[in-house]
Write a protein that holds these residues in place. Structure first.
Motif, short mmCIF file in Angstrom:
data_model
loop_
_atom_site.label_atom_id
_atom_site.label_comp_id
_atom_site.label_asym_id
_atom_site.label_seq_id
_atom_site.Cartn_x
_atom_site.Cartn_y
_atom_site.Cartn_z
N ILE A 19 -18.52 95.10 -44.47
CA ILE A 19 -18.27 95.82 -45.69
C ILE A 19 -18.44 97.32 -45.49
O ILE A 19 -17.36 98.08 -45.86
CB ILE A 19 -19.16 95.19 -46.91
N ASP A 20 -19.64 97.80 -45.08
CA ASP A 20 -19.84 99.25 -44.79
C ASP A 20 -18.78 99.70 -43.71
O ASP A 20 -18.18 100.85 -44.08
CB ASP A 20 -21.09 99.40 -44.08
N ALA A 21 -18.15 99.06 -42.70
CA ALA A 21 -17.25 99.42 -41.69
C ALA A 21 -15.78 99.74 -42.52
O ALA A 21 -15.13 100.89 -42.33
CB ALA A 21 -17.08 98.51 -40.79
N PHE A 22 -15.71 98.58 -43.55
CA PHE A 22 -14.24 99.14 -44.05
C PHE A 22 -14.35 100.16 -45.18
O PHE A 22 -13.35 100.76 -45.28
CB PHE A 22 -13.67 97.73 -44.63
N ALA A 23 -15.58 100.34 -45.60
CA ALA A 23 -15.68 101.43 -46.57
C ALA A 23 -15.57 102.66 -45.90
O ALA A 23 -14.68 103.57 -46.33
CB ALA A 23 -17.05 101.22 -47.42
N GLU A 24 -16.12 102.70 -44.77
CA GLU A 24 -16.15 103.92 -43.95
C GLU A 24 -14.75 104.38 -43.54
O GLU A 24 -14.34 105.37 -43.25
CB GLU A 24 -17.10 103.95 -43.04
N TYR A 51 -20.12 84.44 -64.32
CA TYR A 51 -21.39 85.21 -64.12
C TYR A 51 -20.91 86.25 -63.14
O TYR A 51 -21.62 87.16 -62.53
CB TYR A 51 -22.44 84.28 -63.73
N LEU A 52 -19.71 86.35 -62.70
CA LEU A 52 -19.27 87.45 -62.00
C LEU A 52 -18.45 88.61 -62.49
O LEU A 52 -18.15 89.48 -61.87
CB LEU A 52 -18.44 86.73 -60.74
N LEU A 53 -17.74 88.20 -63.78
CA LEU A 53 -16.86 89.07 -64.26
C LEU A 53 -17.33 90.68 -64.35
O LEU A 53 -16.63 91.38 -64.46
CB LEU A 53 -16.26 88.45 -65.60
N ASP A 54 -18.49 90.72 -64.75
CA ASP A 54 -19.14 92.29 -64.89
C ASP A 54 -19.46 92.74 -63.41
O ASP A 54 -19.66 93.90 -63.44
CB ASP A 54 -20.26 92.23 -65.69
N MET A 55 -18.92 92.19 -62.48
CA MET A 55 -19.26 92.41 -61.04
C MET A 55 -18.10 92.89 -60.36
O MET A 55 -18.28 93.51 -59.20
CB MET A 55 -19.99 91.48 -60.28
N ILE A 103 -20.25 95.59 -51.87
CA ILE A 103 -18.99 96.46 -51.90
C ILE A 103 -19.09 97.54 -53.15
O ILE A 103 -18.72 98.66 -52.42
CB ILE A 103 -17.71 95.25 -52.26
N ARG A 104 -19.54 97.24 -53.88
CA ARG A 104 -19.82 98.56 -55.04
C ARG A 104 -20.86 99.48 -54.59
O ARG A 104 -20.47 100.66 -54.59
CB ARG A 104 -20.15 97.84 -56.43
N GLY A 105 -21.87 98.88 -53.83
CA GLY A 105 -22.69 99.84 -53.28
C GLY A 105 -22.32 100.87 -52.21
O GLY A 105 -22.82 101.78 -51.87
N ALA A 106 -21.44 100.30 -51.50
CA ALA A 106 -20.49 100.98 -50.38
C ALA A 106 -19.52 101.95 -50.99
O ALA A 106 -18.77 102.65 -50.36
CB ALA A 106 -19.81 100.32 -49.28
N GLY A 107 -19.52 102.04 -52.41
CA GLY A 107 -18.69 103.14 -52.93
C GLY A 107 -17.17 102.75 -53.00
O GLY A 107 -16.43 103.46 -53.63
N CYS A 108 -16.89 101.38 -53.01
CA CYS A 108 -15.54 100.85 -53.18
C CYS A 108 -15.49 100.11 -54.56
O CYS A 108 -16.53 99.68 -55.15
CB CYS A 108 -15.16 99.92 -52.27
N LYS A 109 -14.03 99.88 -55.15
CA LYS A 109 -14.06 98.76 -56.19
C LYS A 109 -13.99 97.47 -55.48
O LYS A 109 -13.66 97.22 -54.33
CB LYS A 109 -12.54 99.00 -56.80
N LEU A 121 -12.23 96.65 -52.08
CA LEU A 121 -12.26 95.64 -50.98
C LEU A 121 -12.13 94.36 -51.58
O LEU A 121 -13.12 94.36 -52.60
CB LEU A 121 -13.68 95.93 -50.39
N THR A 122 -11.59 93.38 -51.26
CA THR A 122 -11.65 91.99 -51.91
C THR A 122 -12.11 90.97 -50.99
O THR A 122 -11.50 90.86 -49.96
CB THR A 122 -9.98 91.79 -52.50
N ALA A 123 -13.02 90.31 -51.44
CA ALA A 123 -13.81 89.08 -50.85
C ALA A 123 -13.19 87.95 -51.44
O ALA A 123 -12.99 87.72 -52.54
CB ALA A 123 -15.01 89.27 -50.65
N HIS A 124 -13.29 86.88 -50.72
CA HIS A 124 -12.99 85.30 -51.37
C HIS A 124 -14.24 84.86 -51.86
O HIS A 124 -15.29 85.02 -51.17
CB HIS A 124 -12.38 84.37 -50.48
N LEU A 125 -13.93 84.05 -52.87
CA LEU A 125 -15.08 83.38 -53.59
C LEU A 125 -15.95 82.20 -52.57
O LEU A 125 -16.92 82.37 -52.14
CB LEU A 125 -14.71 82.49 -54.74
#
Length: 227
Positions: A80-85, A130-134, A108-114, A91-95
């Motif tokens: 995650i950090d490498a792609f954010a940088e 339980y993920l909709l607000d994430m 992902i959000r912590g790395a500054g991405c949507k 950044l979209t990840a699969h369930l």
């Protein structure tokens, strides 16, 4: 990135000329695309091998719109950090890409991405309450991930309708990835989608030396949706 539900077309560079990514991206943006979609595949989570963070970093300077990076990889968290940088906006990840998707979305959000969440054709919507607000985006795969040019899976239209009802007024995009054409685009937009990933449907018939067909292809999709 401000949120709005207007239709967005996100050409997948998986269908571009690999030897001319910079020029291809500049061409599709000049021809009217809204986002640039980057399909990252690891040969493990999906049966294909494509791009890593260095490629994303190299093309970032050619992207003036939104860099939409779809991680079809497992595990996701170590990268995650490498792609954010490298400059990803989304950044979209699969369930199914790891055991703790909540933690992945937080990272992902912590790395500054949507944060985007992708659902495979065989994945239901029951597990995302339980993920909709994430999340900022839900990507509905309308083909099985791994290859471009596959046939659209029509059963996913009902999934889009269910997601749209679940989302309500939350600022979450619904993205469609797979088999998008002027024929299928109206079906998913009517169901509630607002971002369309299109690879061969955008790039067919054109090149960096003849980019006009890219614009023609995107206008055909928009016209079909406007209907």
């Amino acid at each position: 990135m401000s949120f709005d539900r207007s239709l967005k077309i996100a050409p997948s560079i998986l269908s571009a000329d690999f030897a001319n990514f910079g020029q291809e991206i500049e061409a599709i943006e000049a021809q009217g695309c809204d986002w640039v979609h980057v399909d990252v595949m690891d040969g493990h989570f999906v049966p294909n091998l494509t791009f890593g963070p260095p490629l994303c970093k190299a093309i970032r300077k050619h992207i003036d719109t939104v860099m939409d990076v779809h991680l079809m990889i497992a595990p996701v968290d170590p990268y995650i950090d490498a792609f954010a940088e490298a400059g990803a906006d989304i950044l979209t990840a699969h369930l199914e890409s790891g055991p703790h998707i909540h933690r992945t979305l937080q990272a992902i959000r912590g790395a500054g991405c949507k944060a985007g969440l992708a659902l495979n054709p065989g994945t239901g919507v029951e597990d995302i309450d339980y993920l909709l607000d994430m999340v900022d985006l839900i990507c509905v795969m309308t083909v099985n991930p791994g290859f471009g040019g596959q046939k659209f899976i029509h059963s996913q239209i009902d999934k889009v309708k269910k997601l749209r009802a679940m989302i309500g007024d939350r600022p979450i995009h619904i993205e469609i990835d797979g088999g998008v054409t002027p024929q299928t685009a109206p079906l998913v937009v009517d169901a509630g989608a607002d971002v369309l990933v299109a690879g061969s449907a955008v790039f067919k018939g054109g090149s960096v030396d003849n980019p006009a067909p890219y614009g023609d292809n995107m206008r055909a999709i928009r016209a079909a949706v406007a209907g």
